[in-house]
Write a protein that holds these residues in place. Structure first.
Motif, short mmCIF file in Angstrom:
data_model
loop_
_atom_site.label_atom_id
_atom_site.label_comp_id
_atom_site.label_asym_id
_atom_site.label_seq_id
_atom_site.Cartn_x
_atom_site.Cartn_y
_atom_site.Cartn_z
N UNK A 145 0.83 -1.20 0.00
CA UNK A 145 0.00 0.00 0.00
C UNK A 145 0.87 1.26 0.00
N UNK A 146 1.98 1.19 0.72
CA UNK A 146 2.89 2.33 0.75
C UNK A 146 3.48 2.60 -0.63
N UNK A 147 3.85 1.53 -1.31
CA UNK A 147 4.38 1.68 -2.67
C UNK A 147 3.33 2.27 -3.59
N UNK A 148 2.09 1.78 -3.47
CA UNK A 148 1.01 2.28 -4.32
C UNK A 148 0.82 3.78 -4.11
N UNK A 149 0.86 4.21 -2.85
CA UNK A 149 0.70 5.63 -2.55
C UNK A 149 1.89 6.43 -3.08
N UNK A 150 3.08 5.87 -2.92
CA UNK A 150 4.28 6.55 -3.40
C UNK A 150 4.26 6.69 -4.92
N UNK A 151 3.84 5.65 -5.62
CA UNK A 151 3.79 5.71 -7.07
C UNK A 151 2.68 6.63 -7.56
N UNK A 152 1.58 6.67 -6.81
CA UNK A 152 0.52 7.60 -7.18
C UNK A 152 1.02 9.04 -7.07
N UNK A 153 1.74 9.32 -5.99
CA UNK A 153 2.31 10.66 -5.83
C UNK A 153 3.32 10.96 -6.93
N UNK A 154 4.11 9.96 -7.30
CA UNK A 154 5.10 10.17 -8.35
C UNK A 154 4.42 10.48 -9.68
N UNK A 155 3.34 9.72 -10.00
CA UNK A 155 2.64 9.98 -11.25
C UNK A 155 2.06 11.39 -11.27
N UNK A 156 1.58 11.85 -10.13
CA UNK A 156 1.07 13.22 -10.06
C UNK A 156 2.19 14.23 -10.31
N UNK A 157 3.36 13.95 -9.74
CA UNK A 157 4.50 14.83 -9.96
C UNK A 157 4.96 14.80 -11.42
#
Length: 415
Positions: A145-157
């Motif tokens: 779940x942490x990775x999913x959140x991190x990747x979601x933030x990265x895609x937004x960036x």
């Protein structure tokens, strides 16, 4: 078939979707041709099949992408088998007299009882693969779940950086550089800034690596040079602007023309533009970068080595590239607060060496009066740091010029 396998999992065993992708597969096609590329894909398929049994499903879902529905008793067993697959694929093969070798990256999503659809499971496996790619390739990652959140933030960036690049939505803020002799303002360093959609600033340490990984930093850097030159042309003629360069700006051989055009279009005198490079950049392609730096100096611009002291600090680099300035890494300035005697010895050596080679010296990140006094006593030429001025947009430069020359501290020599 995959949907049925998910529905009919064997009790006591776990099912995972594994997304594999060949790292830099395009290079194989470019170097050896598409026929050789097809042979390498067969090699990948053989490597996967070697560790898959009758209960596993393997599918090729893209040019060099494979998905495995892997059934094992434990997650550790899944990871072990995926690593074995990756190691097997990494072994060189010989095709038509050529030796080819490449690595693969992998992402693993272990199915749970939360009821994820096939599409959701595939997406999570692919997201996890992407984590392996940006983490250095030739890696395997497990979904969390942490990775999913991190990747979601990265895609937004990534979307933010992509959009800002397209519309020139970046900003340049400027920090003053002062003469150590009288604290008059002699120039400014231009630093890239980016706002998120809420208007808050994103740290450069966050968005710059993303821009580099997306291949956008050269375009952003070009904009920065043009914008900095245009802005500096409106300042007093005895001030300069300093711009940081990325190693990727040297790759396409257009940097010299970019700088030349920026100077012509802005009307900025070449001596008023300073370009900063780091020692680590020079290690990437010494001769290629050296040639372009010589061409830049031929235009009349100044070239500075930034963050001196963090790499090999090679005397050969200073000699070969003929820098006009050294910028002492901030770690040596801050070290004055921890071990003043030792830090002073190092700073004195750096400053004397630079002066012997005909270079000026700038000390960065000066935050205390004591640091400034010591550096002045060591004959440092220019100061930069929060003690003398924080970052400001171009619109804030008027007040800086109005107050330049006003002494904040007594800069007397210190024994």
């Amino acid at each position: 078939m995959l949907q049925a396998r998910i529905a009919d999992r064997v009790p006591g065993r776990q099912l995972a979707l594994v997304f594999l992708d060949v790292d830099n597969f395009k290079l194989i096609n470019d170097d050896f041709g598409h026929d050789a590329g097809n042979e390498f894909l067969k090699h990948v398929a053989r490597g996967i099949s070697r560790f898959c049994g009758g209960e596993d499903i393997v599918a090729r879902v893209g040019g060099d992408e494979f998905v495995i529905a892997l059934t094992r008793y434990a997650v550790a067993e899944m990871v072990s088998d995926v690593k074995a697959i990756m190691a097997t694929i990494s072994e060189p093969i010989h095709v038509h007299g050529n030796t080819m070798a490449a690595h693969v990256s992998a992402g693993i999503y272990v199915m749970s009882d939360e009821g994820a659809t096939v599409e959701e499971a595939l997406n999570r496996a692919e997201v996890t693969l992407y984590e392996s790619k940006i983490d250095g390739k030739n890696r395997v990652s497990l979904f969390s779940r942490e990775l999913d959140e991190r990747m979601r933030n990265r895609r937004e960036l990534e979307d933010l950086v992509q959009h800002a690049t397209a519309i020139e939505g970046f900003e340049l803020h400027y920090q003053p550089l002062l003469s150590a002799a009288d604290e008059s303002c002699v120039g400014f360093e231009a630093l890239l800034r980016l706002r998120d959609r809420q208007g808050a600033y994103v740290p450069p340490t966050t968005f710059v690596p993303i821009a580099e990984s997306m291949g956008l930093i050269a375009a952003i850097g070009k904009w920065g040079i043009v914008e900095a030159a245009r802005t500096a042309a409106t300042w007093p003629s005895d001030t300069f602007v300093s711009v940081n360069l990325s190693v990727r700006q040297f790759y396409d051989q257009t940097l010299v023309s970019t700088v030349s055009d920026a100077l012509k279009e802005s009307g900025l005198a070449p001596y008023r533009l300073e370009l900063e490079v780091t020692e680590s950049m020079l290690m990437e392609d010494t001769e290629g970068i050296a040639e372009q730096l010589r061409s830049l100096k031929a235009l009349g611009v100044s070239v500075a080595m930034d963050d001196f002291g963090t790499g090999y600090s090679s005397l050969a680099y200073l000699w070969q590239f003929g820098f006009d300035k050294l910028k002492i890494d901030r770690s040596f300035v801050s070290a004055l607060e921890k071990d003043e005697h030792r830090a002073r010895q190092i700073l004195s050596t750096i400053i004397m060496l630079a002066h012997q080679l005909g270079m000026k010296v700038t000390a960065e990140e000066i935050e205390t009066v004591r640091q400034a006094e010591i550096l002045c006593g060591l004959a440092c030429d220019q100061f930069q740091g929060y003690l003398f001025g924080r970052l400001a947009p171009a619109s804030g430069m008027t007040s800086v010029f109005a107050s330049s020359g006003t002494s904040r501290i007594s800069l007397e020599n210190v024994d």
